[in-house]
Design an enzyme around this catalytic site. Structure first.
Site, PDB file in Angstrom:
ATOM      1  N   HIS A 151      -0.861  -9.922   1.892  1.00  0.00           N
ATOM      2  CA  HIS A 151      -2.181  -9.976   2.542  1.00  0.00           C
ATOM      3  C   HIS A 151      -2.870 -11.337   2.445  1.00  0.00           C
ATOM      4  O   HIS A 151      -3.829 -11.596   3.154  1.00  0.00           O
ATOM      5  CB  HIS A 151      -3.129  -8.986   1.874  1.00  0.00           C
ATOM      6  CG  HIS A 151      -2.827  -7.563   2.191  1.00  0.00           C
ATOM      7  ND1 HIS A 151      -2.453  -7.147   3.433  1.00  0.00           N
ATOM      8  CD2 HIS A 151      -2.878  -6.449   1.421  1.00  0.00           C
ATOM      9  CE1 HIS A 151      -2.275  -5.844   3.414  1.00  0.00           C
ATOM     10  NE2 HIS A 151      -2.520  -5.398   2.213  1.00  0.00           N
ATOM     11  N   HIS A 181       0.843  -1.207   0.000  1.00  0.00           N
ATOM     12  CA  HIS A 181       0.000   0.000   0.000  1.00  0.00           C
ATOM     13  C   HIS A 181       0.872   1.249   0.000  1.00  0.00           C
ATOM     14  O   HIS A 181       0.839   2.043   0.944  1.00  0.00           O
ATOM     15  CB  HIS A 181      -0.917   0.010   1.231  1.00  0.00           C
ATOM     16  CG  HIS A 181      -1.981  -1.026   1.166  1.00  0.00           C
ATOM     17  ND1 HIS A 181      -2.746  -1.241   0.050  1.00  0.00           N
ATOM     18  CD2 HIS A 181      -2.420  -1.912   2.082  1.00  0.00           C
ATOM     19  CE1 HIS A 181      -3.619  -2.205   0.288  1.00  0.00           C
ATOM     20  NE2 HIS A 181      -3.415  -2.647   1.497  1.00  0.00           N
ATOM     21  N   SER A 202      -2.711   2.461   3.424  1.00  0.00           N
ATOM     22  CA  SER A 202      -2.145   1.523   4.400  1.00  0.00           C
ATOM     23  C   SER A 202      -2.891   1.575   5.735  1.00  0.00           C
ATOM     24  O   SER A 202      -2.964   2.626   6.374  1.00  0.00           O
ATOM     25  CB  SER A 202      -0.668   1.876   4.624  1.00  0.00           C
ATOM     26  OG  SER A 202      -0.209   1.249   5.787  1.00  0.00           O
ATOM     27  N   SER A 203      -3.428   0.421   6.160  1.00  0.00           N
ATOM     28  CA  SER A 203      -4.165   0.379   7.435  1.00  0.00           C
ATOM     29  C   SER A 203      -3.223   0.639   8.602  1.00  0.00           C
ATOM     30  O   SER A 203      -3.523   1.421   9.497  1.00  0.00           O
ATOM     31  CB  SER A 203      -4.775  -0.998   7.670  1.00  0.00           C
ATOM     32  OG  SER A 203      -5.730  -1.276   6.723  1.00  0.00           O
ATOM     33  N   ASN A 204      -2.071  -0.042   8.595  1.00  0.00           N
ATOM     34  CA  ASN A 204      -1.176   0.155   9.741  1.00  0.00           C
ATOM     35  C   ASN A 204      -0.578   1.556   9.699  1.00  0.00           C
ATOM     36  O   ASN A 204      -0.216   2.110  10.721  1.00  0.00           O
ATOM     37  CB  ASN A 204      -0.128  -0.953   9.843  1.00  0.00           C
ATOM     38  CG  ASN A 204       1.014  -0.795   8.877  1.00  0.00           C
ATOM     39  OD1 ASN A 204       1.954  -0.068   9.147  1.00  0.00           O
ATOM     40  ND2 ASN A 204       0.939  -1.452   7.736  1.00  0.00           N
ATOM     41  N   THR A 213      -4.485  -8.483  11.162  1.00  0.00           N
ATOM     42  CA  THR A 213      -3.143  -8.404  11.758  1.00  0.00           C
ATOM     43  C   THR A 213      -2.674  -6.987  12.072  1.00  0.00           C
ATOM     44  O   THR A 213      -1.755  -6.810  12.872  1.00  0.00           O
ATOM     45  CB  THR A 213      -2.092  -9.030  10.810  1.00  0.00           C
ATOM     46  OG1 THR A 213      -2.205  -8.384   9.553  1.00  0.00           O
ATOM     47  CG2 THR A 213      -2.288 -10.520  10.655  1.00  0.00           C
ATOM     48  N   GLU A 238      -6.774  -8.519   3.162  1.00  0.00           N
ATOM     49  CA  GLU A 238      -6.485  -9.556   4.165  1.00  0.00           C
ATOM     50  C   GLU A 238      -7.791 -10.092   4.756  1.00  0.00           C
ATOM     51  O   GLU A 238      -7.957 -11.312   4.940  1.00  0.00           O
ATOM     52  CB  GLU A 238      -5.611  -8.977   5.291  1.00  0.00           C
ATOM     53  CG  GLU A 238      -5.281 -10.012   6.349  1.00  0.00           C
ATOM     54  CD  GLU A 238      -4.652  -9.418   7.602  1.00  0.00           C
ATOM     55  OE1 GLU A 238      -3.782  -8.535   7.466  1.00  0.00           O
ATOM     56  OE2 GLU A 238      -5.048  -9.821   8.699  1.00  0.00           O
TER      57      GLU A 238
HETATM   58  S1  SF4 Z   1       2.511  -6.365   8.962  1.00  0.00           S
HETATM   59 FE1  SF4 Z   1       2.916  -8.386   9.820  1.00  0.00          FE
HETATM   60  S2  SF4 Z   1       1.301  -9.660   8.972  1.00  0.00           S
HETATM   61 FE2  SF4 Z   1       1.380  -7.850   7.696  1.00  0.00          FE
HETATM   62  S3  SF4 Z   1       2.800  -8.380   6.064  1.00  0.00           S
HETATM   63 FE3  SF4 Z   1       3.996  -7.410   7.654  1.00  0.00          FE
HETATM   64  S4  SF4 Z   1       4.822  -9.093   8.872  1.00  0.00           S
HETATM   65 FE4  SF4 Z   1       3.101  -9.887   7.687  1.00  0.00          FE
END
Ligand code: SF4
Length: 282
Positions: A78, A44, A222-224, A166, A130
């Site tokens: 994902h 992303h 990007s979610s994270n 995740t 995901e």
């Molecule tokens: S954030 Fe974690 S689950 Fe997602 S791709 Fe990276 S290592 Fe894998």
């Protein structure tokens, strides 16, 4: 007047191992065959996608995937639902599977819960790649929810098996679990949040607190990236989100200030270095 900023990149930011693995796989195949199909954005981050497209990566959606025959297609970190693997078999496609091992493990756990006929609730984003892969393990029967309020709109069974995408925030996940327990539900909570994200949480708080200003670099999808940006912003209100180097605004900074640069698990180091060079040149 030059800003003379003192700039540092967070050494713990940059790709997580899942993304490193997928990109390495793509680059190896691009070297070998000059082009490669990839189902969905490999990462992303538009800038990184553009770099790989210039090397021959062909990002395709499901429609194109369904029409392809006799080609190799990369599955990104994902992961994908079982239906994608089935389609590949039917259409003689070779899947180059770069699903992240953390996601694969989660898929397996959800599948096992489903086989045991547990009532599965997944804390995640509707429509996220995901999450689609996770839902596919339950033939679409699990319930996906994005907030506690949304969860309450469902008829809840006494025993709830709780999973998480995740990249969700650990704090919110445990808040949801606690709220459910306080209301009398039995919760089998599976904390399946990737430590590459949740550990960054703590590291980022420490990092962001050290600077006058923070520049957080991430793709908007990007979610994270959204979660980790919020972590920085909560720690240091002078945190600025950018997805490209030309979004830097010189009047965010006063001369002589210290600036920290950090990013999501999908932010390439080269992009943060670009941002550093631009800040140093202000
Ligand atoms: S954030 Fe974690 S689950 Fe997602 S791709 Fe990276 S290592 Fe894998």
């Amino acid at each position: 007047m030059p800003h003379h900023l003192s700039v540092r990149i967070d050494p713990n930011s940059g790709f997580c191992f899942g993304v490193i693995y997928a990109i390495q796989m793509a680059e190896d195949l691009l070297d070998e065959q000059g082009y490669l199909y990839c189902l969905g954005d490999i990462v992303h981050n538009d800038e990184e996608v553009e770099r790989l497209e210039q090397r021959g990566l062909r990002i395709i959606g499901y429609e194109q995937f369904n029409e392809l025959r006799d080609e190799a297609v990369l599955i990104r970190a994902h992961g994908e639902p079982p239906s994608t693997y089935q389609k590949a078999l039917e259409n003689r496609l070779t899947l180059v599977d770069a699903s992240c091992p953390v996601v694969l493990k989660l898929q397996n756990r959800i599948k096992t819960s489903y086989d045991k006929q547990e009532r599965i609730f997944i804390y995640g984003k509707h429509g996220h790649a995901e999450v689609r892969g996770l839902l596919g393990q339950t033939s679409g029967e699990a319930v996906v929810f994005e907030s506690f309020e949304e969860l309450l709109r469902h008829e809840l069974p006494e025993n709830i098996t709780l999973y998480s995408q995740t990249t969700k925030s650990t704090d919110s996940f445990y808040r949801i679990k606690d709220e459910l327990e306080q209301r009398g539900y039995q919760v089998n909570a599976n904390d399946t949040i990737c430590r590459q994200v949740s550990n960054r949480d703590k590291d980022l708080r420490r990092f962001a607190a050290q600077f006058d200003q923070v520049v957080f670099v991430s793709g908007t999808k990007s979610s994270n990236g959204k979660v980790l940006y919020q972590v920085c912003k909560d720690t240091n209100p002078n945190t600025h989100f950018i997805s490209k180097v030309d979004e830097i605004c010189a009047n965010w900074f006063y001369p002589g200030q210290s600036v920290g640069i950090c990013g999501a698990t999908s932010t390439p180091m080269w992009q943060m270095e670009q941002v550093r060079d631009a800040l140093v040149a202000l």
